[in-house]
Write a protein that holds these residues in place. Structure first.
Motif, mmCIF file in Angstrom:
data_model
loop_
_atom_site.group_PDB
_atom_site.id
_atom_site.type_symbol
_atom_site.label_atom_id
_atom_site.label_comp_id
_atom_site.label_asym_id
_atom_site.label_seq_id
_atom_site.Cartn_x
_atom_site.Cartn_y
_atom_site.Cartn_z
ATOM 1 N N GLU A 281 0.845 -1.210 0.000
ATOM 2 C CA GLU A 281 0.000 0.000 0.000
ATOM 3 C C GLU A 281 0.878 1.257 0.000
ATOM 4 O OE1 GLU A 281 -3.115 0.165 -0.607
ATOM 5 O OE2 GLU A 281 -3.749 -1.894 -0.263
ATOM 6 N N ILE B 261 2.120 1.743 -3.515
ATOM 7 C CA ILE B 261 1.063 2.275 -4.380
ATOM 8 C C ILE B 261 0.867 3.762 -4.104
ATOM 9 C CG2 ILE B 261 -1.418 2.172 -4.811
ATOM 10 C CD1 ILE B 261 -1.114 -0.948 -4.355
ATOM 11 N N SER C 215 1.500 5.027 -8.269
ATOM 12 C CA SER C 215 0.276 4.265 -8.556
ATOM 13 C C SER C 215 0.345 3.470 -9.862
ATOM 14 C CB SER C 215 -0.922 5.210 -8.585
ATOM 15 O OG SER C 215 -0.771 6.139 -9.640
ATOM 16 N N TYR D 255 0.335 -3.878 -6.961
ATOM 17 C CA TYR D 255 -1.094 -4.208 -6.969
ATOM 18 C C TYR D 255 -1.316 -5.718 -6.927
ATOM 19 C CZ TYR D 255 -2.396 0.612 -7.958
ATOM 20 O OH TYR D 255 -2.598 1.960 -7.865
ATOM 21 N N TYR D 256 -0.523 -6.441 -7.699
ATOM 22 C CA TYR D 256 -0.700 -7.894 -7.768
ATOM 23 C C TYR D 256 -0.437 -8.556 -6.420
ATOM 24 C CZ TYR D 256 -0.424 -12.725 -9.223
ATOM 25 O OH TYR D 256 -0.632 -14.080 -9.328
ATOM 26 N N ALA E 38 -0.323 -7.117 -3.482
ATOM 27 C CA ALA E 38 -1.324 -6.627 -2.527
ATOM 28 C C ALA E 38 -2.602 -7.455 -2.671
ATOM 29 C CB ALA E 38 -1.600 -5.143 -2.743
ATOM 30 N N ALA E 39 -2.990 -7.767 -3.896
ATOM 31 C CA ALA E 39 -4.172 -8.612 -4.126
ATOM 32 C C ALA E 39 -3.982 -9.987 -3.502
ATOM 33 C CB ALA E 39 -4.446 -8.733 -5.627
ATOM 34 N N HIS F 198 -4.650 -9.709 0.099
ATOM 35 C CA HIS F 198 -6.087 -9.637 0.369
ATOM 36 C C HIS F 198 -6.733 -11.020 0.248
ATOM 37 C CE1 HIS F 198 -6.596 -5.378 1.003
ATOM 38 N NE2 HIS F 198 -5.941 -5.094 -0.117
ATOM 39 N N GLU G 284 -11.705 -6.796 -2.340
ATOM 40 C CA GLU G 284 -10.557 -5.882 -2.413
ATOM 41 C C GLU G 284 -9.475 -6.470 -3.328
ATOM 42 O OE1 GLU G 284 -8.633 -2.397 -1.952
ATOM 43 O OE2 GLU G 284 -10.630 -2.819 -1.169
ATOM 44 N N LYS H 76 -7.683 -4.767 -6.802
ATOM 45 C CA LYS H 76 -6.232 -4.672 -7.019
ATOM 46 C C LYS H 76 -5.820 -5.455 -8.269
ATOM 47 C CE LYS H 76 -4.658 -2.507 -3.184
ATOM 48 N NZ LYS H 76 -5.765 -1.703 -2.724
ATOM 49 N N ARG I 283 -6.593 -3.561 -11.412
ATOM 50 C CA ARG I 283 -5.597 -2.494 -11.631
ATOM 51 C C ARG I 283 -4.280 -3.099 -12.128
ATOM 52 N NH1 ARG I 283 -4.213 1.921 -13.762
ATOM 53 N NH2 ARG I 283 -2.817 3.240 -12.575
#
Length: 185
Positions: free
Chosen positions: A133, A136, A140, A146-147, A149-150, A153, A161, A165, A168
């Motif tokens: 996070e 990001i 951004s 993003y990957y 972070a996904a 989650h 969520e 991610k 994105r």
């Protein structure tokens, strides 16, 4: 110089794969040339051990270098040692060194990425997510942030969520994002 002679002999031994003799060569250099060469020899020995895949011994030499060096190591030193510590499965020490590197260069995305990956690898999902996070927030346009972070989650059971991610990450061209999105459907 005399040290150059030792260095050339060292390179020959490394080229032949004789890592133990090469490390001993550096010990001999310190004995003959004096303690002022100890930090240089420690770095040379650490490099030898890395090439030999003897990562714990390499970390010990980097520790000696830090102890004997006349200057405070820079962020890249801590980052490099953290990478070797990961290879040696010395994860706590690696996290500490990533923290040292980031204290000197707090917004370095490469340092953050490696630290976040390590947190994810050792199942510190909340800590990993916080790192990604932060990445990001800094930039951004980072598909890996993003990957992963996904993935964090998903580990936490936060699939909605994760899908945001992953979408994105896919927009930014991450090669695995689309397949992971299909898995979540």
């Amino acid at each position: 110089s005399a040290f150059d002679t030792f260095a050339k002999a060292l390179n020959c031994k490394v080229a032949l794969g004789d890592y133990s003799s090469a490390a001993e060569q550096m010990d001999s250099a310190v004995v003959i040339l004096g303690e002022s060469y100890a930090s240089t020899a420690a770095i040379a020995k650490a490099d030898i051990y890395v090439k030999a895949g003897r990562y714990r011994e390499a970390v010990l030499e980097y520790n000696k270098y830090e102890e004997k060096s006349f200057t405070t190591p820079v962020a890249d030193f801590y980052f490099m040692r953290a990478g070797i510590e990961v290879q040696a499965k010395m994860y706590k020490q690696a996290i500490d060194d990533y923290d040292r590197a980031l204290a000197l260069s707090p917004d370095n995305l490469i340092y953050l990425l490696d630290k976040g990956r390590l947190y994810y690898r050792v199942k510190y999902v909340d800590e990993a997510l916080a790192v990604f996070e932060k990445m990001i927030a800094i930039d951004s346009e980072l598909p890996d942030a993003y990957y992963i972070a996904a993935l964090c989650h998903i580990q936490k059971g936060e699939n909605a969520e994760a899908q945001i991610k992953l979408h994105r990450a896919k927009e930014l061209g991450h090669p695995l994002a689309e397949d992971k999105l299909k898995e979540l459907e």
